[in-house]
Enzyme design. Structure first.
Site, PDB file in Angstrom:
ATOM      1  CG  LEU A 230      -1.659   1.280   1.586  1.00 27.11           C
ATOM      2  CD1 LEU A 230      -2.652   1.637   0.471  1.00 27.11           C
ATOM      3  CD2 LEU A 230      -2.413   1.150   2.913  1.00 27.11           C
TER       4      LEU A 230
ATOM      5  CG  ASN B 135       5.597  11.810  -2.062  1.00 25.37           C
ATOM      6  OD1 ASN B 135       6.362  12.198  -1.178  1.00 25.37           O
ATOM      7  ND2 ASN B 135       5.916  11.829  -3.342  1.00 25.37           N
TER       8      ASN B 135
ATOM      9  N   GLY C 140       1.893   7.662   3.233  1.00 24.24           N
ATOM     10  CA  GLY C 140       2.079   6.813   4.406  1.00 24.24           C
ATOM     11  C   GLY C 140       0.767   6.751   5.155  1.00 24.24           C
TER      12      GLY C 140
ATOM     13  NE  ARG D 178      -4.904  -0.723  12.202  1.00 30.66           N
ATOM     14  CZ  ARG D 178      -5.962  -0.341  11.522  1.00 30.66           C
ATOM     15  NH1 ARG D 178      -7.178  -0.635  11.951  1.00 30.66           N
ATOM     16  NH2 ARG D 178      -5.826   0.323  10.410  1.00 30.66           N
TER      17      ARG D 178
ATOM     18  NE  ARG E  39      24.904  -6.087  38.331  1.00 28.47           N
ATOM     19  CZ  ARG E  39      26.203  -6.029  38.066  1.00 28.47           C
ATOM     20  NH1 ARG E  39      26.888  -7.143  37.848  1.00 28.47           N
ATOM     21  NH2 ARG E  39      26.806  -4.860  37.993  1.00 28.47           N
TER      22      ARG E  39
ATOM     23  CD  GLN F  30       8.960  -0.952  48.485  1.00 31.46           C
ATOM     24  OE1 GLN F  30       9.120   0.216  48.852  1.00 31.46           O
ATOM     25  NE2 GLN F  30       8.237  -1.815  49.139  1.00 31.46           N
TER      26      GLN F  30
ATOM     27  CD  GLU G  99      -0.292  -4.755   9.839  1.00 29.32           C
ATOM     28  OE1 GLU G  99      -1.495  -4.791  10.116  1.00 29.32           O
ATOM     29  OE2 GLU G  99       0.351  -5.717   9.419  1.00 29.32           O
ATOM     30  N   GLY G 100      -0.429   1.354  10.315  1.00 31.98           N
ATOM     31  CA  GLY G 100      -1.126   2.519  10.851  1.00 31.98           C
ATOM     32  C   GLY G 100      -0.462   2.980  12.131  1.00 31.98           C
TER      33      GLY G 100
HETATM   34  C1  LIG Z   1       9.655  -1.817   8.647  1.00 34.32           C
HETATM   35  C2  LIG Z   1       8.426  -1.352   7.950  1.00 34.32           C
HETATM   36  C3  LIG Z   1       7.611  -2.283   7.324  1.00 34.32           C
HETATM   37  C4  LIG Z   1       6.471  -1.857   6.626  1.00 34.32           C
HETATM   38  N1  LIG Z   1       5.716  -2.778   5.960  1.00 34.32           N
HETATM   39  C5  LIG Z   1       4.707  -2.342   5.167  1.00 34.32           C
HETATM   40  C6  LIG Z   1       3.984  -3.241   4.329  1.00 34.32           C
HETATM   41  O1  LIG Z   1       4.232  -4.468   4.344  1.00 34.32           O
HETATM   42  N2  LIG Z   1       3.036  -2.761   3.509  1.00 34.32           N
HETATM   43  C7  LIG Z   1       2.739  -1.436   3.467  1.00 34.32           C
HETATM   44  O2  LIG Z   1       1.872  -1.063   2.681  1.00 34.32           O
HETATM   45  N3  LIG Z   1       3.378  -0.560   4.258  1.00 34.32           N
HETATM   46  C8  LIG Z   1       4.360  -0.960   5.095  1.00 34.32           C
HETATM   47  N4  LIG Z   1       5.043  -0.069   5.875  1.00 34.32           N
HETATM   48  C9  LIG Z   1       4.656   1.345   5.859  1.00 34.32           C
HETATM   49  C10 LIG Z   1       3.965   1.793   7.146  1.00 34.32           C
HETATM   50  O3  LIG Z   1       2.670   1.276   7.219  1.00 34.32           O
HETATM   51  C11 LIG Z   1       4.015   3.327   7.192  1.00 34.32           C
HETATM   52  O4  LIG Z   1       5.355   3.654   7.525  1.00 34.32           O
HETATM   53  C12 LIG Z   1       3.071   3.927   8.187  1.00 34.32           C
HETATM   54  O5  LIG Z   1       1.751   3.761   7.765  1.00 34.32           O
HETATM   55  C13 LIG Z   1       3.330   5.394   8.451  1.00 34.32           C
HETATM   56  O6  LIG Z   1       3.565   6.122   7.283  1.00 34.32           O
HETATM   57  P1  LIG Z   1       4.857   7.064   7.149  1.00 34.32           P
HETATM   58  O7  LIG Z   1       5.993   6.264   7.579  1.00 34.32           O
HETATM   59  O8  LIG Z   1       4.864   7.615   5.802  1.00 34.32           O
HETATM   60  O9  LIG Z   1       4.642   8.188   8.217  1.00 34.32           O
HETATM   61  P2  LIG Z   1       3.864   9.578   8.055  1.00 34.32           P
HETATM   62  O10 LIG Z   1       2.488   9.287   7.573  1.00 34.32           O
HETATM   63  O11 LIG Z   1       4.685  10.522   7.291  1.00 34.32           O
HETATM   64  O12 LIG Z   1       3.782  10.033   9.548  1.00 34.32           O
HETATM   65  C14 LIG Z   1       4.825  10.744  10.227  1.00 34.32           C
HETATM   66  C15 LIG Z   1       4.330  11.132  11.603  1.00 34.32           C
HETATM   67  O13 LIG Z   1       3.174  11.974  11.492  1.00 34.32           O
HETATM   68  C16 LIG Z   1       2.101  11.440  12.196  1.00 34.32           C
HETATM   69  N5  LIG Z   1       0.848  11.719  11.499  1.00 34.32           N
HETATM   70  C17 LIG Z   1       0.611  11.633  10.165  1.00 34.32           C
HETATM   71  N6  LIG Z   1      -0.655  11.950   9.895  1.00 34.32           N
HETATM   72  C18 LIG Z   1      -1.244  12.236  11.068  1.00 34.32           C
HETATM   73  C19 LIG Z   1      -2.555  12.625  11.453  1.00 34.32           C
HETATM   74  N7  LIG Z   1      -3.526  12.774  10.566  1.00 34.32           N
HETATM   75  N8  LIG Z   1      -2.807  12.814  12.761  1.00 34.32           N
HETATM   76  C20 LIG Z   1      -1.819  12.643  13.689  1.00 34.32           C
HETATM   77  N9  LIG Z   1      -0.568  12.279  13.377  1.00 34.32           N
HETATM   78  C21 LIG Z   1      -0.291  12.077  12.090  1.00 34.32           C
HETATM   79  C22 LIG Z   1       2.375   9.945  12.254  1.00 34.32           C
HETATM   80  O14 LIG Z   1       1.713   9.328  13.343  1.00 34.32           O
HETATM   81  C23 LIG Z   1       3.885   9.920  12.411  1.00 34.32           C
HETATM   82  O15 LIG Z   1       4.213  10.089  13.765  1.00 34.32           O
HETATM   83  C24 LIG Z   1       6.144  -0.481   6.597  1.00 34.32           C
HETATM   84  C25 LIG Z   1       6.956   0.432   7.273  1.00 34.32           C
HETATM   85  C26 LIG Z   1       8.080   0.016   7.925  1.00 34.32           C
HETATM   86  C27 LIG Z   1       8.941   1.045   8.589  1.00 34.32           C
END
Ligand SMILES: Cc1cc2nc3c(=O)[nH]c(=O)nc-3n(C[C@H](O)[C@H](O)[C@H](O)COP(=O)(O)OP(=O)(O)OC[C@H]3O[C@@H](n4cnc5c(N)ncnc54)[C@H](O)[C@@H]3O)c2cc1C
Ligand SMILES: Cc1cc2nc3c(=O)[nH]c(=O)nc-3n(C[C@H](O)[C@H](O)[C@H](O)COP(=O)(O)OP(=O)(O)OC[C@H]3O[C@@H](n4cnc5c(N)ncnc54)[C@H](O)[C@@H]3O)c2cc1C
Lengths: 259, 384
Positions: free
Chosen positions: B124, B128, B130, B242, B267, B278, B363-364
């Site tokens: 998915l 540009n 995520g 999820r 340890r 504690q 996964e979100g």
């Molecule tokens: C190791 C790895 C494996 C993955 N595997 C897969 C896969 O198999 N298939 C697949 O399709 N994808 C995969 N992904 C992608 C993953 O699902 C995305 O990285 C994820 O959804 C977040 O997108 P982004 O990294 O672009 O972050 P961004 O969307 O750029 O987010 C950056 C920050 O902004 C925050 N943010 C963004 N929008 C909002 C909003 N509306 N409200 C509040 N906060 C927000 C986010 O929470 C985050 O903290 C993988 C990623 C990694 C790192």
């Protein structure tokens, strides 16, 4: 290919203790497991079945709770399990065990291949496999570390030796005993576990297998266990430290006591 | 705590536990160090039928529910969530087919995945797009009897290792979110390739790559569901998967508690085992409380999803957030309890802490999950 695997239920070596009074194994409260070598024998049988077709029957002589190892064998890919169990078998030595297993195998019927572990981790004699082959009047090869080639009529094997291995070709039927280098036993499958839960096992008595009462159990066992004892504790040991000169000095002092 | 699992569920736990203890734990440090894909371990999971758990019985699977898959993933996660992720992503890759695929697609693709003979992946995310998945640029255009795909997916788990890829592409840009569709792409399809493996902070046993489509032509019937239903399928897929990510969090949490409590008993400082202080006990107690509370929520959410498959969004998000935030916190605490030793590669908790972070992102992200929960609350309270 029709394969029979002989499996023995043994106490888990992790918690084996000797009863200090009788010097026999304290079996109460000790977990029972499938003899580790037999797990490799079973895995090879299942691999051969997957390659050539056929069926795998596991056979055990032991008390009623030995069905646990048969059930485990089903979860690991065996098709059938047979338990030979009778009070009259109690106290069997390796000869009587071999005789009894041979009788049970005659009762089971046809086979192409019999697999045993090299040895059981409790008795440790490594005699039952060869003894059984003699009783059945078939050839045997011990300490198999690899099955190179297999067909319905012939096997090409590696037999572990002290200084390497022999390559042996044998025609079937044959009995093999196996060592742990042979394969990596699988983890039970979900389907296997479900099948094992429902599995029912044939339980054969001395009478069922037509055993001669003079050949089974304690009465049929030529081995006389005169006494069983733990090995004497090792003598005291000391590690010398310091420079070589200092160590030599200490050593001389210690030896001097005996002069 | 006793969660009164069924006999079959206990069997799944036993099998996954044995794989974890005998195959994963002895190898995890090396897989992590070498960025190595755990092919042998996945093969032993296949032999043990674990890949069949989420696949319906008609297609060679076990027909397990959400709780069944959660139980398996929790155990695997206790060993290594890199391995767990590779396993979970294969299920994720075929959920779209299970949820929306045609009978033909199901018959063709599900049995080999159930048997673990083929792995799957889900594509998915793009550079540009995520959190805002609607921003995807990859397109699919129907040309006679074939779809032609163009674009690049980023960070796709099991990239280069899977044989079956389910991907989202825009089929009608004018329709916005209703203009996306899902497709099955196979390894070896002309015009399809995977990029090099990404270098990651954690879950290094799992492979993450780009999926590159350059005039990639696939047969017309490889579309999953009707054209335009892509995002509906995506949302249902992620809702279903999820709780599995939450389960990986439970696994890491348990492993961290086990490692740090065992260590604290051994340890000795100031003449006493550190568990007698504690301040240390309280850290361990808080870890145990958060872990068990998360487990209770994840299992309950999974049971709810099994009973009410149409009402899963909110509970699925809630359990993901709670269990993965817990995993992050508990792994940091485990390193703290173990002091400098915890920070060293010889001990497994440093890897667990690096690994745990991904659970809050993929996964979100957990922020996006909170958005989902908030929106659901808004809807629910408008209906009152
Ligand atoms: C190791 C790895 C494996 C993955 N595997 C897969 C896969 O198999 N298939 C697949 O399709 N994808 C995969 N992904 C992608 C993953 O699902 C995305 O990285 C994820 O959804 C977040 O997108 P982004 O990294 O672009 O972050 P961004 O969307 O750029 O987010 C950056 C920050 O902004 C925050 N943010 C963004 N929008 C909002 C909003 N509306 N409200 C509040 N906060 C927000 C986010 O929470 C985050 O903290 C993988 C990623 C990694 C790192
Ligand atoms: C010194 C000594 C004293 C003993 N005293 C007694 C005693 O007083 N009373 C008593 O009951 N026993 C006694 N035993 C144990 C008994 O003789 C053996 O345990 C038994 O006969 C099997 O031999 P083993 O364990 O050495 O097996 P091995 O010959 O080492 O086993 C080789 C293989 O044969 C097969 N096999 C062995 N046993 C069985 C089985 N029961 N069912 C199916 N397959 C099998 C397995 O494939 C196994 O891997 C004694 C043993 C020893 C060495």
């Amino acid at each position: 290919m029709k394969i029979i695997v002989c499996v023995k239920q043994v106490p888990d070596a992790k918690d084996v203790r000797l009863d200090p009074k009788t010097n026999t194994l304290a079996r109460e409260g000790v977990q029972s497991i499938m003899n580790p070598y037999d797990q490799y024998a079973l895995e090879e049988a299942v691999l051969l079945k997957e390659q050539l077709g056929g069926e795998v029957t596991v056979l055990s002589m032991g008390p009623p709770q030995a069905v646990d190892v048969l059930r485990q064998a089903i979860s690991l890919g065996a098709d059938h399990g047979v338990l030979v169990s009778d009070r009259a078998f109690a106290g069997a030595d390796t000869w009587a065990t071999s005789y009894t297993l041979a009788k049970a195998i005659h009762k089971i019927g046809d086979f192409d291949l019999i697999l045993c572990g090299k040895q059981a981790i409790d008795g440790d004699t490594a005699q039952v496999g060869p003894g059984l082959a003699i009783q059945l009047d078939i050839p045997f090869v011990t300490c198999i570390q690899k099955v190179r080639e297999a067909s319905e009529s012939e096997l090409v094997l590696e037999r572990m030796m002290d200084d390497g291995y022999d390559v042996v070709a044998v025609s079937l039927p044959v009995l093999l005993t196996v060592v742990k280098d042979l394969n990596i036993p699988r983890i039970p499958s979900l389907k296997g576990k479900m099948k094992a839960k429902k599995a029912e096992f044939k339980i054969l008595s001395a009478e069922d297998i037509g055993a001669d009462s003079a050949c089974i159990g304690l009465a049929g066992s030529p081995t006389q266990v005169v006494s069983v004892f733990p090995p004497p504790p090792r003598g005291e040991r000391a590690v010398l430290t310091g420079t070589v000169e200092e160590q030599i000095e200490q050593l001389v002092e210690k030896i001097a006591v005996y002069l | 705590m006793d969660y009164f699992l069924s006999e079959e569920q206990s069997m799944i736990v036993e099998i996954a536990k044995q794989i974890t203890d005998e195959r994963i734990i002895p190898q995890r440090a090396e897989l992590d160090r070498k960025d190595e894909f755990p092919r042998d371990i996945l093969n032993s999971m296949a032999q043990a039928d674990l890949f069949g758990v989420p696949i319906p019985e008609e297609y060679g699977g076990f027909g397990g529910g959400c709780l069944d898959i959660v139980l398996a993933l929790e155990q695997l996660g206790r060993g290594c969530i890199g391995v767990g992720t590779a396993f979970a992503a294969s299920a994720l890759g075929v959920y779209p087919i299970i949820i929306s695929g045609s009978e033909e697609l199901k018959e063709k693709y599900l049995p080999p995945v159930a048997a673990g003979k083929k792995f799957a992946a889900f594509g998915l995310t793009e550079a540009n797009a995520g959190s805002d998945a609607s921003g995807i640029q990859t397109t699919a255009v129907l040309d006679g009897e074939e779809w032609v795909l163009n674009g690049t997916k980023q960070w796709i788990t099991n990239g280069g290792e899977a044989q079956i890829y389910t991907v989202v592409a825009i089929t009608d840009r004018k329709k916005g979110p209703r203009g996306a569709s899902m497709f099955v792409v196979e390894e070896g399809d002309a015009g399809f390739s995977c990029g090099p493996k990404e270098k990651k902070m954690g879950i290094r046993a799992s492979s993450t790559t780009e999926l590159i489509f350059k005039d990639c032509r696939i047969p017309k019937d490889r579309i999953i569901g009707r054209a335009g239903t892509g995002f509906v399928t995506v949302m249902k897929t992620l809702d279903s998967s999820r709780p599995g990510i939450a389960a990986l969090g439970l696994g890491i949490g348990q492993a961290c508690l086990d490692e740090s409590t065992t260590y604290a008993k051994q340890r000795v400082q100031f003449g006493k085992p550190i568990i007698s202080f504690q301040a240390v006990q309280h850290i361990l107690a808080d870890m145990a409380i958060q872990l068990e509370a998360s487990r209770a929520l994840v299992y309950s959410a999974a049971k709810h999803i099994d009973a009410h498959p149409k009402d899963m969004s909110k509970v699925s998000s809630m359990c993901k957030v709670m269990a993965t935030d817990m995993a992050m916190k508990v792994s940091i605490d485990a390193v703290q309890v173990m002091g400098g030793y915890g920070y060293m590669r010889e001990y497994p908790v440093e890897k667990m802490m690096r690994d745990a972070k991904i659970l809050q992102i993929y996964e979100g992200t957990n922020q996006v999950q909170r958005n989902v929960i908030g929106q659901e609350l808004n809807k629910e309270y408008s209906r009152r």
